[in-house]
Design an enzyme around this catalytic site. Sequence first.
Site, PDB file in Angstrom:
ATOM      1  CB  ILE A  28      26.744-110.370 -29.907  1.00 23.51           C
ATOM      2  CG1 ILE A  28      27.491-111.300 -28.950  1.00 23.51           C
ATOM      3  CG2 ILE A  28      25.368-110.015 -29.386  1.00 23.51           C
ATOM      4  CD1 ILE A  28      27.903-110.627 -27.658  1.00 23.51           C
ATOM      5  CG  ASP A  65      27.770-104.087 -23.778  1.00 25.38           C
ATOM      6  OD1 ASP A  65      27.922-104.453 -24.958  1.00 25.38           O
ATOM      7  OD2 ASP A  65      27.417-104.856 -22.862  1.00 25.38           O
ATOM      8  CG  ASP A  88      29.344-102.343 -30.622  1.00 26.23           C
ATOM      9  OD1 ASP A  88      29.396-101.287 -29.983  1.00 26.23           O
ATOM     10  OD2 ASP A  88      28.411-103.158 -30.514  1.00 26.23           O
ATOM     11  CD  GLU A 123      23.949-103.245 -29.591  1.00 22.62           C
ATOM     12  OE1 GLU A 123      25.068-103.694 -29.848  1.00 22.62           O
ATOM     13  OE2 GLU A 123      23.343-102.433 -30.343  1.00 22.62           O
ATOM     14  N   GLY A 170      26.349-105.704 -32.509  1.00 20.03           N
ATOM     15  CA  GLY A 170      27.791-105.786 -32.320  1.00 20.03           C
ATOM     16  C   GLY A 170      28.581-105.540 -33.583  1.00 20.03           C
TER      17      GLY A 170
END
Length: 270
Positions: free
Chosen positions: A66, A152, A124, A144, A121
Site C-alpha cells: 500500500i 487487515d 493480501d 504490517e 498489501g
Amino acid sequence: MTEYQAFQVELTGKVAHVAINRPEKANAMNAAFWSEIIDIFRWVDETDEVRVVVLSGNGKHFSSGIDLQLLAQAASQLGNDIGRNAERLRHKILSLQASLNAVDHCRKPVIAAIQGCCVGGAVDLISACDMRYSTADAQFSIKEIDMGMAADVGTLQRLPRIIGDGMMRELAYTGRNVSGEEAQAIGLVNRTYVDHSALMDGVFALAAEIAAKSPLAIRGTKEMIRYMRDHRVDDGLEYMATWNAAMLQSADLKVAMAAHMTKQKPDFAD
C-alpha cells in the site's frame, strides 16, 4: 481497451494480462489502484472472451504494498472524536477489502506472477488469486507487523488456507522475508522460475492451457473450490449435484468427448 492510471490491461487470445503499472514507485498500491481493480475485474467477469487472468507487476517488483501517501491521507482525515474516527477508518478498511474481494470473487482463474518484492498489501492481493508463481529470488513479507498494525485486507483470512495456520502465524508475527524458493517449499507459490522472462513465459503457457478448457467446467470447478472454504463436505456435495444437474447438459461435454475420441483439440464456445 480502457486506459488506467495504476494498471496496464491487455487481452491476448483468451488471456487478460493485468499488470500493476507504477514501476517508478515499485508498484505501490495508490488510490487509483484500489478503485481501478474493481472496474478491471468487473470487466473480466462480464467479458466472455476472457477466460483466464494473469496478474503481474511491471518493472523490478511485483508490488511494495500500500502506498504510504494513502495511509497518510487517511490519518490526516481523523479528528478528535474517537467514535467518528473509528467509523471513518472502518469504512475505509471495508472499501479496501472490497477491492481485493473483486479478485477473489472473479469467476475466471487468476494467476499471479511475482518478481522482486511482494510486501504487505501485495501479499493480501496474491492471497486472493487462484495460483501464484514467482522468480526464485522474489521476496515476500507480511510487513504490517513492523508498522505496528495487523494486516487487515485479507492475508490473515486467506493465507492459512494456502500455507497452513502455523506458518502463516510465523510470517505474520515476525514480518520476516521469504524467498521465492522458500515460498515454493511452504506452498505459497506453486513453482519458481530462474528469472522474470522465464516466469512470464511459464505463466502465460499455463494460462493458455487453462483457457483452452471448457469455460463452463472451469467456472464450476472454481465455484466449488471457493464454496468449500466455508462449508461442510456434505454441503459441498449437495451444491455440486445441483450445479452439475444443469451444467452436465452443456454442449461442452459433447465437444470434449468428440475431441477425446478423435484425438483432436476441442474448441469451446465462450
